[in-house]
Design a protein around this motif. Structure first.
Motif, mmCIF file in Angstrom:
data_model
loop_
_atom_site.group_PDB
_atom_site.id
_atom_site.type_symbol
_atom_site.label_atom_id
_atom_site.label_comp_id
_atom_site.label_asym_id
_atom_site.label_seq_id
_atom_site.Cartn_x
_atom_site.Cartn_y
_atom_site.Cartn_z
ATOM 1 N N LEU A 299 0.833 -1.214 0.078
ATOM 2 C CA LEU A 299 -0.312 0.047 -0.026
ATOM 3 C C LEU A 299 0.929 1.149 -0.090
ATOM 4 O O LEU A 299 0.588 2.105 -1.040
ATOM 5 C CB LEU A 299 -0.875 0.077 1.250
ATOM 6 N N MET A 300 1.765 1.461 1.054
ATOM 7 C CA MET A 300 2.634 2.611 0.911
ATOM 8 C C MET A 300 3.523 2.649 -0.266
ATOM 9 O O MET A 300 3.973 3.696 -0.699
ATOM 10 C CB MET A 300 3.589 2.464 2.240
ATOM 11 N N HIS A 301 4.009 1.554 -0.846
ATOM 12 C CA HIS A 301 4.626 1.390 -1.966
ATOM 13 C C HIS A 301 3.940 1.921 -3.188
ATOM 14 O O HIS A 301 4.232 2.724 -4.095
ATOM 15 C CB HIS A 301 5.059 0.010 -2.556
ATOM 16 N N ASP A 302 2.650 1.520 -3.239
ATOM 17 C CA ASP A 302 1.770 2.204 -4.492
ATOM 18 C C ASP A 302 1.453 3.726 -4.243
ATOM 19 O O ASP A 302 1.381 4.492 -5.090
ATOM 20 C CB ASP A 302 0.537 1.290 -4.462
ATOM 21 N N GLU A 303 1.168 3.945 -2.903
ATOM 22 C CA GLU A 303 0.921 5.352 -2.738
ATOM 23 C C GLU A 303 2.095 6.362 -3.058
ATOM 24 O O GLU A 303 1.951 7.178 -3.811
ATOM 25 C CB GLU A 303 0.743 5.694 -1.190
ATOM 26 N N ALA A 304 3.306 5.755 -2.725
ATOM 27 C CA ALA A 304 4.323 6.532 -3.040
ATOM 28 C C ALA A 304 4.663 6.525 -4.604
ATOM 29 O O ALA A 304 4.955 7.748 -4.798
ATOM 30 C CB ALA A 304 5.732 5.802 -2.354
ATOM 31 N N ALA A 305 4.470 5.500 -5.149
ATOM 32 C CA ALA A 305 4.731 5.798 -6.685
ATOM 33 C C ALA A 305 3.768 6.587 -7.419
ATOM 34 O O ALA A 305 4.152 7.235 -8.346
ATOM 35 C CB ALA A 305 4.423 4.246 -7.350
ATOM 36 N N GLY A 306 2.757 6.933 -6.778
ATOM 37 C CA GLY A 306 1.724 8.060 -7.587
ATOM 38 C C GLY A 306 1.978 9.564 -7.024
ATOM 39 O O GLY A 306 1.472 10.358 -7.556
ATOM 40 N N LEU A 307 3.238 9.460 -6.303
ATOM 41 C CA LEU A 307 3.307 10.816 -5.933
ATOM 42 C C LEU A 307 4.082 11.832 -6.786
ATOM 43 O O LEU A 307 4.668 11.028 -7.655
ATOM 44 C CB LEU A 307 4.004 11.117 -4.454
ATOM 45 N N ASN B 194 9.867 12.120 -5.546
ATOM 46 C CA ASN B 194 10.317 10.828 -5.618
ATOM 47 C C ASN B 194 10.083 10.161 -4.261
ATOM 48 O O ASN B 194 10.955 10.801 -3.397
ATOM 49 C CB ASN B 194 11.780 10.870 -6.240
ATOM 50 N N VAL B 195 9.360 9.098 -4.130
ATOM 51 C CA VAL B 195 9.480 8.560 -3.104
ATOM 52 C C VAL B 195 9.732 6.842 -3.124
ATOM 53 O O VAL B 195 8.951 6.170 -3.981
ATOM 54 C CB VAL B 195 8.213 8.433 -2.102
ATOM 55 N N PHE B 196 10.861 6.459 -2.755
ATOM 56 C CA PHE B 196 11.291 4.929 -2.955
ATOM 57 C C PHE B 196 11.178 4.294 -1.752
ATOM 58 O O PHE B 196 11.464 4.904 -1.021
ATOM 59 C CB PHE B 196 12.627 4.964 -3.741
ATOM 60 N N TRP C 112 9.291 -5.346 -7.238
ATOM 61 C CA TRP C 112 8.188 -4.092 -7.522
ATOM 62 C C TRP C 112 8.916 -2.773 -7.996
ATOM 63 O O TRP C 112 10.010 -2.711 -7.385
ATOM 64 C CB TRP C 112 7.643 -3.729 -5.950
ATOM 65 N N PRO C 113 8.457 -2.185 -8.828
ATOM 66 C CA PRO C 113 9.051 -1.096 -9.219
ATOM 67 C C PRO C 113 9.602 -0.136 -8.395
ATOM 68 O O PRO C 113 10.672 0.739 -8.864
ATOM 69 C CB PRO C 113 7.857 -0.574 -10.419
ATOM 70 N N ALA D 3 19.361 -8.583 -6.608
ATOM 71 C CA ALA D 3 18.615 -7.514 -7.220
ATOM 72 C C ALA D 3 19.059 -6.520 -7.786
ATOM 73 O O ALA D 3 18.759 -5.493 -8.395
ATOM 74 C CB ALA D 3 17.360 -7.580 -6.760
ATOM 75 N N GLY D 4 20.643 -6.241 -7.257
ATOM 76 C CA GLY D 4 21.320 -5.032 -7.569
ATOM 77 C C GLY D 4 20.766 -3.867 -6.829
ATOM 78 O O GLY D 4 21.266 -2.790 -7.241
ATOM 79 N N LYS D 5 20.355 -4.149 -5.757
ATOM 80 C CA LYS D 5 19.825 -3.174 -4.911
ATOM 81 C C LYS D 5 20.632 -2.803 -3.624
ATOM 82 O O LYS D 5 21.502 -3.670 -3.339
ATOM 83 C CB LYS D 5 18.267 -3.271 -4.476
#
Lengths: 599, 599
Positions: A128-136, A139-141, A172-173, A204-206
């Motif tokens: 949920l927070m991931h998806d909320e962040a993505a729509g802002l 930049n919220v990673f 997840w993106p 994952a290279g992260k």
């Protein structure tokens, strides 16, 4: 979502060449060049498709009839500020409201670890927070929480995450890496799950976030580094940050509402001359009051400058260094072609008044006021009804029964220390009446309860606490109870304790204070029992009301409700409470409330 | 292949904690810490599974009965050196032999662009070098060639690569990014294929190499940056490197056998104080003679220090900075836990004598001598029989026929300039005998031929060249003929020209010199006509023999056979030869050999 650089490249090239006009041209700024370390006067900036297209002495060739023109008036243009590690939940607001609060302070990028919601809702909460962040529009990673629960075996959280979840999240993106690996004893012991989570992130290279909250810089520290975490924000001393940087970690220096870790560590640069590229600034935890009254990353950068750091170096630590750490140097963190067009205009590079904030080429705020519309994010019902008590509590649920025939007992007491996260393991001699151990209000010993609230088991764990100073019949309940976020209730009156607990069950979570049967203050936190969906200003005001109510009941601790929220944090010594019982955090095991009894 | 950090992590953690012994412990070094920028004395290093497990004041806890012990004797330990951009083919040896030659100089990581073999063999050639690189005991990463052919429309190479090939290569394990994007006019014009290659690389999260070989720092430069290349090694002046760094590119400073671009540009750091993290050292092109006699990256670092750079800063530019640029900071470039155990021991940080080289935890060389076995890579027949002339050439193939009745002509002549890549477009008046235009040996005008060698068409393009000074009947033929690598033949005698050309067809490529029917020198380059499978020492000796033979024929140009190899380089002004004809590289079009005729 902003289009990728390569999707925009044809347009950016055309704008740079003057073949097509820019969306926006800012004339005449002093370019704070975080790559070269220079301030370059009389610079123009052309923006297209939300990215920088041209930065140079004259962008007139990029101006067309529809190009928005901004006169920089010779102000400094610095890259939008980045918070390298933080928990949105600490602000008790949603990601959206957090963004609304910090954009006017110049923050345009945040790397958030939704550790708290993960403890309540598990993967769906992170998502949920991931998806909320993505729509802002900034930049919220998201960093995937690594330690849920924080202390397996000592507590049961609302969910439990493991290596398979980490692997899933890495696809997840908007996931940028693994959140702070707090289980450093596990890592150092070679715990397979912890190493597997780190491995899945590296594969994952992260970026693997660290959290080595120990003063021991000997072998365990070295072993922790060898396991793979690549940064750490838990350093507090100069020796801590020297050790981390030398071992190839980024030192994340933290200035949160209650963290003051920049001044001691920044001496590594200002006095010892270490290569500053390894230093990154962050907040970790900011209360809504801090956001409303003091600022966010601008506050941290300003503070770092006040410690003697060159402004350009401090700004690098909140822009380019952060971007490089997360392998996003080509995406953000500088005002150069191709990057997201995030910048701050300021007339003073030391005090950093944030006069204009542009994110992705859009003017977001002007002189501290948000002027862009940001759509609220609608959290589903599943995130809103998370306080499950299973039954109505009564005063008797908080009774601590004395052994048969006892008229005096010695009890373990959690000793709260003002402005410190650790507690002390105290003991107190307490009376017994009708078989029930009594509190000692005069001696500042009152009760604490941990009320299970994730699975509706109706379980209540009772113990004693000291240090709040309550001198009236009262109780404060909170569903913000790090890290597993059950409900904690502290009170001098069991009737008020029951009222407070039931009230939070009714409103879906938050913090409430009852005294003599009356509700004196309530901060509603309906999302996971952790976050409001109101503005930060409103939450800050409600929190002030709570502090005032606590004061009226005799508690004058600084940030008293924060102390309250840490009483169940079973990873920090010495004595805590969890849904399993009273926890001795020196021995990492459960212990009894009563030590001895006298008949 | 070395195992990944996360596969090794359990062992590394155990070694750091002292639960299991290391494979190797080096006692008592001065730790050149490229992260902090410090030199830390009395440091021990423990290595396990080819990676650093522990770096600290005392590694005795990691010593077991089978642990190999090395006494560092207080020497400096610096990370193995990295070459950020280079072409193996310039050494005229295989990747394996190149590695054998440079390891004793301290090089343990190379980022290679197999642009030359790609022009001969296309994707299979890139794949061969990729696979050879992957099997080596040092780190060799491959940049996918971006511009094959270099000048579409002006030449036909042995192959042609495009965006689909780039996308394919990005999935190969050892591909680190896109090789130098030489087609800067195409990029600036918005050429779809060039932008698609850059986009495919960015989409894979890899690094786009730049190559902006122009003095124009105006709009085309800005547009090139906006397209996405993230580094550039074509800068030669201080202004060049300032412009690149300010725009967010890494400035790659080059010291090759014939490139001297460090001294002018490094002033950006030594005199202007720019942030040094954006500067990376590389060689681009090293002849085998340079490798044998002068060194490799140790030569570049030493040179940078001689320009006034602090040793630690120069070392960062060949270690950490390079690793960060390619997003490999967690894999190599420093002596810190988890990274590949690549290091150099030296007793002097200014002169950099390379006393011991360790790669992946294995001692590779000692006092300049390779002591590790390295398995040769067996190139298949398809890579060995690449000189396809289609027929036997005779002297008459080199006749330049005069127009009917002409007895004097004015011809265009390629003018060679010593030590410079550009040529001049000259003209000369030449006689005619029996309908054939004659050379003018006294006036230093001899013939040049481009012999098609990829498809066996038998095509020969003839023209004139001046500046070599040949004063005997002779001919030199070469299948190293940048960038499309047909065969170029320069001669004063057509019989010798035919002999030389046929000889290279017979041996599968190389460089050969004939005089009066005798073979005076031959460098066999059987792999793609570009590379020997012999040791660099042998190739260097053969090349010296060639230079001596050229001198005997009257040519005393410095590095004369290199000048020879650039005559077909149709991307650099002013006049060149290709399989299409004589090329005017000011107008980017074919032109006629004969200008006017007199009857």
């Amino acid at each position: 979502m902003i289009k990728s650089w390569f999707e925009c490249a044809p347009r950016l090239v055309d704008v740079a060449m003057g073949r097509t006009p820019a969306d926006m041209v800012i004339h005449n700024v002093r370019w704070v060049n975080v790559h070269s370390g220079e301030i370059i006067p009389r610079t123009d900036i052309a923006i297209a498709a939300g990215r920088f297209a041209f930065v140079g002495p004259n962008a007139d060739h990029a101006v067309g009839p529809a190009t928005r023109l901004i006169d920089g008036e010779g102000r400094y243009a610095l890259p939008g500020l980045c918070d390298a590690h933080m928990h949105v939940e600490s602000g008790m607001v949603t990601v959206t409201e957090f963004a609304r609060a910090v954009i006017p302070h110049g923050t345009t990028s945040m790397f958030i670890d939704p550790h708290e919601i993960a403890n309540v809702l598990g993967m769906p909460g992170v998502k949920l927070m991931h998806d909320e962040a993505a729509g802002l529009p900034i930049n919220v990673f998201v960093q995937m929480p690594s330690c849920v629960p924080s202390a397996p075996g000592l507590e049961n959280a609302g969910a439990s995450l493991g290596p398979a979840d980490v692997r899933e999240a890495m696809a997840w993106p908007n996931i940028v890496g693994l959140g702070e690996m707090m289980n450093f004893p596990g890592v150092v012991a070679g715990n397979g799950d912890m190493l597997a989570e780190i491995g899945a992130t590296q594969a994952a290279g992260k970026t693997v976030g660290g959290h080595y909250a120990s003063k021991d810089l000997g072998l365990p520290f070295h072993a922790y580094v060898a396991a793979g975490p690549s940064d750490d924000h838990e350093g507090t001393s100069l020796a801590d940050c020297l050790a981390r940087v030398r071992q190839g970690m980024r030192a994340m220096l933290r200035l949160g509402s209650a963290w003051y870790d920049v001044a001691a560590q920044i001496k590594a640069v200002t006095e010892l001359g270490l290569d500053s590229r390894n230093f990154v600034l962050c907040t970790d935890d900011s209360h809504s009051g801090t956001l409303v009254n003091d600022g966010h990353m601008n506050r941290v950068v300003r503070h770092a400058i006040a410690q003697g750091l060159k402004p350009i170096t401090a700004i690098q630590m909140a822009t380019l260094n952060t971007a490089q750490h997360f392998n996003m140097e080509r995406e953000l963190g500088s005002i150069t072609p191709g990057r997201r067009a995030d910048l701050v205009l300021t007339s003073d590079l030391t005090e950093l008044p944030v006069e204009t904030v542009i994110a992705r080429g859009r003017v977001m705020s002007s002189n501290g006021k948000l002027i862009a519309d940001i759509t609220p994010y609608d959290y589903p019902a599943s995130a809103r009804n998370t306080v499950r008590l299973g039954r109505k509590l009564s005063a008797a649920d908080f009774d601590i029964v004395a052994p048969e025939g006892a008229n005096q007992v010695t009890a373990r007491v959690i000793g709260v220390l003002e402005n410190q996260a650790p507690t002390r393991a105290l003991q107190a001699s307490l009376g017994v009446s009708k078989g029930i151990v009594q509190m000692d209000r005069a001696g500042d010993v009152c009760q604490i309860a941990l009320v299970e609230r994730h699975r509706g088991t109706g379980k209540v764990v009772n113990a004693f606490v000291s240090g709040f100073g309550y001198d009236k019949p009262c109780a404060i309940a909170s569903t913000v109870a790090h890290d597993s976020h059950h409900m904690t209730v502290v009170g001098t009156d069991k009737g008020d304790m029951a009222l407070a607990a039931n009230r939070l069950g009714e409103v879906g979570g938050g913090v409430v204070l009852f005294s003599e049967g009356h509700e004196l203050a309530l901060v509603r936190l309906p999302i996971a029992g952790l976050m409001s969906d109101q503005r930060a200003e409103i939450v800050a005001e409600k929190a002030n009301g709570l502090i005032a109510a606590m004061l009226a009941c005799g508690c004058d601790l600084n940030n008293a409700y924060m102390q309250h929220s840490l009483l169940a944090l079973v990873v920090i010594p010495e004595l805590r409470i969890s849904d399993i019982g009273l926890i001795d955090v020196l021995k990492f095991q459960a212990t009894e409330v009563l030590v001895t009894t006298t008949t």
